[in-house]
Scaffold this motif. Structure first.
Motif, PDB file in Angstrom:
ATOM      1  N   ASN A   1     175.630 156.536  30.993  1.00  0.00           N
ATOM      2  CA  ASN A   1     176.512 157.472  30.040  1.00  0.00           C
ATOM      3  C   ASN A   1     175.645 157.795  28.863  1.00  0.00           C
ATOM      4  OD1 ASN A   1     178.272 157.628  31.995  1.00  0.00           O
ATOM      5  ND2 ASN A   1     179.724 156.185  30.824  1.00  0.00           N
ATOM      6  N   GLU A   2     174.781 156.767  28.498  1.00  0.00           N
ATOM      7  CA  GLU A   2     174.087 157.036  27.287  1.00  0.00           C
ATOM      8  C   GLU A   2     173.142 158.213  27.601  1.00  0.00           C
ATOM      9  OE1 GLU A   2     172.599 153.546  25.710  1.00  0.00           O
ATOM     10  OE2 GLU A   2     174.266 153.037  24.772  1.00  0.00           O
ATOM     11  N   ALA A   3     172.464 158.033  28.576  1.00  0.00           N
ATOM     12  CA  ALA A   3     171.328 159.167  29.188  1.00  0.00           C
ATOM     13  C   ALA A   3     172.199 160.528  29.132  1.00  0.00           C
ATOM     14  CB  ALA A   3     170.827 158.895  30.193  1.00  0.00           C
ATOM     15  N   ALA A   4     173.452 160.386  29.723  1.00  0.00           N
ATOM     16  CA  ALA A   4     174.107 161.807  29.708  1.00  0.00           C
ATOM     17  C   ALA A   4     174.300 162.497  28.270  1.00  0.00           C
ATOM     18  CB  ALA A   4     175.461 161.516  30.423  1.00  0.00           C
ATOM     19  N   LEU A   5     174.876 161.595  27.387  1.00  0.00           N
ATOM     20  CA  LEU A   5     175.053 161.982  26.031  1.00  0.00           C
ATOM     21  C   LEU A   5     173.428 162.441  25.309  1.00  0.00           C
ATOM     22  CD1 LEU A   5     177.779 159.693  24.751  1.00  0.00           C
ATOM     23  CD2 LEU A   5     177.895 162.280  25.212  1.00  0.00           C
ATOM     24  N   TRP A   6     172.554 161.829  25.689  1.00  0.00           N
ATOM     25  CA  TRP A   6     171.247 162.244  25.067  1.00  0.00           C
ATOM     26  C   TRP A   6     170.874 163.563  25.334  1.00  0.00           C
ATOM     27  CZ3 TRP A   6     169.212 160.773  20.751  1.00  0.00           C
ATOM     28  CH2 TRP A   6     169.334 159.615  20.362  1.00  0.00           C
ATOM     29  N   MET A   7     171.158 163.871  26.966  1.00  0.00           N
ATOM     30  CA  MET A   7     171.258 165.194  27.218  1.00  0.00           C
ATOM     31  C   MET A   7     171.757 166.234  26.565  1.00  0.00           C
ATOM     32  SD  MET A   7     168.699 165.095  29.709  1.00  0.00           S
ATOM     33  CE  MET A   7     169.091 166.582  30.650  1.00  0.00           C
ATOM     34  N   LEU A   8     173.106 165.826  26.066  1.00  0.00           N
ATOM     35  CA  LEU A   8     173.881 166.827  25.386  1.00  0.00           C
ATOM     36  C   LEU A   8     173.448 166.783  23.991  1.00  0.00           C
ATOM     37  CD1 LEU A   8     177.393 165.891  26.736  1.00  0.00           C
ATOM     38  CD2 LEU A   8     176.031 167.756  27.346  1.00  0.00           C
ATOM     39  N   VAL A   9     172.385 165.925  23.418  1.00  0.00           N
ATOM     40  CA  VAL A   9     171.855 166.017  22.308  1.00  0.00           C
ATOM     41  C   VAL A   9     170.834 166.819  22.183  1.00  0.00           C
ATOM     42  CG1 VAL A   9     170.908 164.827  20.361  1.00  0.00           C
ATOM     43  CG2 VAL A   9     172.754 163.720  21.349  1.00  0.00           C
ATOM     44  N   LEU A  10     169.840 166.765  23.189  1.00  0.00           N
ATOM     45  CA  LEU A  10     168.532 167.542  23.405  1.00  0.00           C
ATOM     46  C   LEU A  10     168.877 168.890  23.698  1.00  0.00           C
ATOM     47  CD1 LEU A  10     166.483 164.679  24.953  1.00  0.00           C
ATOM     48  CD2 LEU A  10     166.529 165.412  22.647  1.00  0.00           C
ATOM     49  N   SER A  11     170.005 169.242  24.735  1.00  0.00           N
ATOM     50  CA  SER A  11     170.012 170.443  25.157  1.00  0.00           C
ATOM     51  C   SER A  11     170.535 171.690  24.152  1.00  0.00           C
ATOM     52  CB  SER A  11     171.165 170.498  26.333  1.00  0.00           C
ATOM     53  OG  SER A  11     171.297 171.685  26.940  1.00  0.00           O
ATOM     54  N   PRO A  12     171.656 171.281  23.672  1.00  0.00           N
ATOM     55  CA  PRO A  12     172.143 172.232  22.328  1.00  0.00           C
ATOM     56  C   PRO A  12     170.916 172.398  21.175  1.00  0.00           C
ATOM     57  CG  PRO A  12     173.594 170.585  22.669  1.00  0.00           C
ATOM     58  CD  PRO A  12     172.288 170.065  23.531  1.00  0.00           C
ATOM     59  N   LEU A  13     170.267 171.513  20.664  1.00  0.00           N
ATOM     60  CA  LEU A  13     169.103 171.555  19.786  1.00  0.00           C
ATOM     61  C   LEU A  13     168.116 172.415  20.656  1.00  0.00           C
ATOM     62  CD1 LEU A  13     168.680 167.701  18.508  1.00  0.00           C
ATOM     63  CD2 LEU A  13     169.651 169.972  17.197  1.00  0.00           C
ATOM     64  N   SER A  14     167.865 172.439  21.714  1.00  0.00           N
ATOM     65  CA  SER A  14     166.820 173.370  22.142  1.00  0.00           C
ATOM     66  C   SER A  14     167.138 174.575  22.602  1.00  0.00           C
ATOM     67  CB  SER A  14     166.103 172.576  23.707  1.00  0.00           C
ATOM     68  OG  SER A  14     167.200 172.599  24.604  1.00  0.00           O
ATOM     69  N   LYS A  15     168.367 174.906  22.717  1.00  0.00           N
ATOM     70  CA  LYS A  15     169.242 176.054  22.960  1.00  0.00           C
ATOM     71  C   LYS A  15     169.496 176.814  21.849  1.00  0.00           C
ATOM     72  CE  LYS A  15     171.957 176.071  26.812  1.00  0.00           C
ATOM     73  NZ  LYS A  15     173.001 175.777  27.678  1.00  0.00           N
TER      74      LYS A  15
END
Length: 384
Positions: A244-258
């Motif tokens: 779950n932490e890995a999924a949330l880190w994806m939801l941190v990096l994805s918005p920042l990159s997009k």
């Protein structure tokens, strides 16, 4: 996708299933309308071109403003999503603090060329697939409520709050927004005659994924589900914490990159409206302009204003995200106002204007969209 379970909590099982299927069908129908208009005239390439043909040249400014509002709402949502996800991972600081710190990352990225930013969309695709897998794994792996598919939480069949139903309109519709790309997509296909078959499958897949996540999330957390189901994954005991932490880190990096990719067309449109950039005749010209190296060291006034404008838009996105911290309210506004206008009302109105007549079905759908759009927009403001 993250807010679909909350939409079901607001609408209940009966209305929720009816709305998500109805919106998927209507969005697919209006996409075909846009493609039909764009392919009927080789001079047309964009949504704005369709508006100009249907309503005259004055409509271009109105359509540009509507697209700017939609893209700005998306930029606000991206800021809220990354900050909320980071706060769940590292609760030592508040979401607002992370939003302010994010300015240090967001401002430099808005000056990167489009050729580099386009690769960030890959991260978004990976993030979406990964989050779907994690939600399903969590629901199956846990045997006790809350957060289990084997022991569902308390849900509702009907509507408990009529103001919340208005918010659900926007939450459901926001997932089907994006009709701005339909004209270019239809025009650039190798075989445009395959558009209808392609778009049918596209909306079948999208509606199926939204319905799967909505039903799964609603069963797992019921009426107490968060505005972003990802927030419940980390706060609920019994799950695989590392996953779950890995999924949330994806939801941190994805918005920042997009963020920069999302605001790129917004910044370009604003600069054209302000007269500090010239209109571009095609997307290809935009890509060339943004990717080309700038020769010479002299900074013109227009260039300086362009830099100031991009920084201002970034700061406004963060400011609005702080002032309107509710993820669901921002999503509801995006769906109720922008999506209904640009994805339902606009295409049908253009069809009626060009053909000079309005069928019963088109009239019914447009009237219903107006009612839902006004209702949802009002509910979103009240909830904010």
């Amino acid at each position: 996708m993250l807010s679909e379970p909350l939409a079901f909590a607001y609408a209940g099982w009966g209305m929720g299933l009816a709305l998500i299927i109805f919106y998927g069908f209507i969005s697919c129908y209006t996409a075909k309308i846009l493609a039909g208009i764009i392919l009927s005239d080789p001079r047309l390439r964009s949504y704005a071109d369709i508006g100009r043909k249907a309503f005259g040249p004055r409509s271009t400014v109105v359509i540009s403003i509507l697209f700017c509002l939609e893209l700005f709402a998306v930029s606000v949502i991206l800021v809220t999503l990354y900050a909320d996800s980071l706060h769940s991972l590292i609760p030592r600081y508040s979401s607002d603090t992370y939003k302010l710190w994010g300015i240090l990352i967001l401002i430099p990225t808005v000056f990167l060329p489009l050729s580099l930013l386009s690769y960030t969309s890959i991260l978004g695709i990976i993030s979406t697939i990964f989050v779907v897998i994690v939600i399903l794994v969590d629901g199956v792996s846990k045997t006790e409520s809350p957060g289990s598919l084997w022991s569902p939480a308390e849900t509702s069949i009907g509507i408990d709050n009529w103001n919340h139903l208005g918010i659900a309109f926007g939450l459901f519709m926001a997932g089907f927004s994006g009709h701005a790309v339909i004209p270019s997509l239809a025009r650039d296909m190798v075989d445009p005659s395959e558009f209808n078959r392609m778009i049918n499958w596209a909306f079948i897949v999208a509606t199926s994924i939204y319905t799967l996540i909505a039903c799964t999330g609603y069963l797992m957390f019921g009426n107490s589900v968060s505005a972003e189901i990802s927030m419940d994954l980390l706060s609920t005991p019994g799950y695989n914490t590392a996953l779950n932490e890995a999924a949330l880190w994806m939801l941190v990096l994805s918005p920042l990159s997009k963020f920069a990719l999302t605001t790129q067309p917004l910044n370009t449109a604003i600069q054209i409206l302000l007269g500090i950039d010239r209109p571009l005749s095609s997307p290809e010209e935009l890509a060339t302009k943004l990717s080309a190296p700038q020769h010479g060291s002299r900074i013109t006034l227009k260039a300086a204003l362009g830099v100031l404008q991009r920084i201002t838009v970034t700061l406004l996105s963060v400011t609005v995200s702080i002032l309107v911290p509710e993820f669901s309210a921002a999503m509801a506004f995006l769906g109720s106002f922008s999506a209904f206008v640009l994805c339902v009302i606009g295409p049908i109105a253009a069809k009626v204007a060009i053909n000079g007549r309005c069928g019963v079905f088109d009239g019914f759908v447009m009237a219903l969209a107006v009612v839902m759009g006004v209702w949802g927009t009002g509910a979103a403001f009240l909830d904010a």
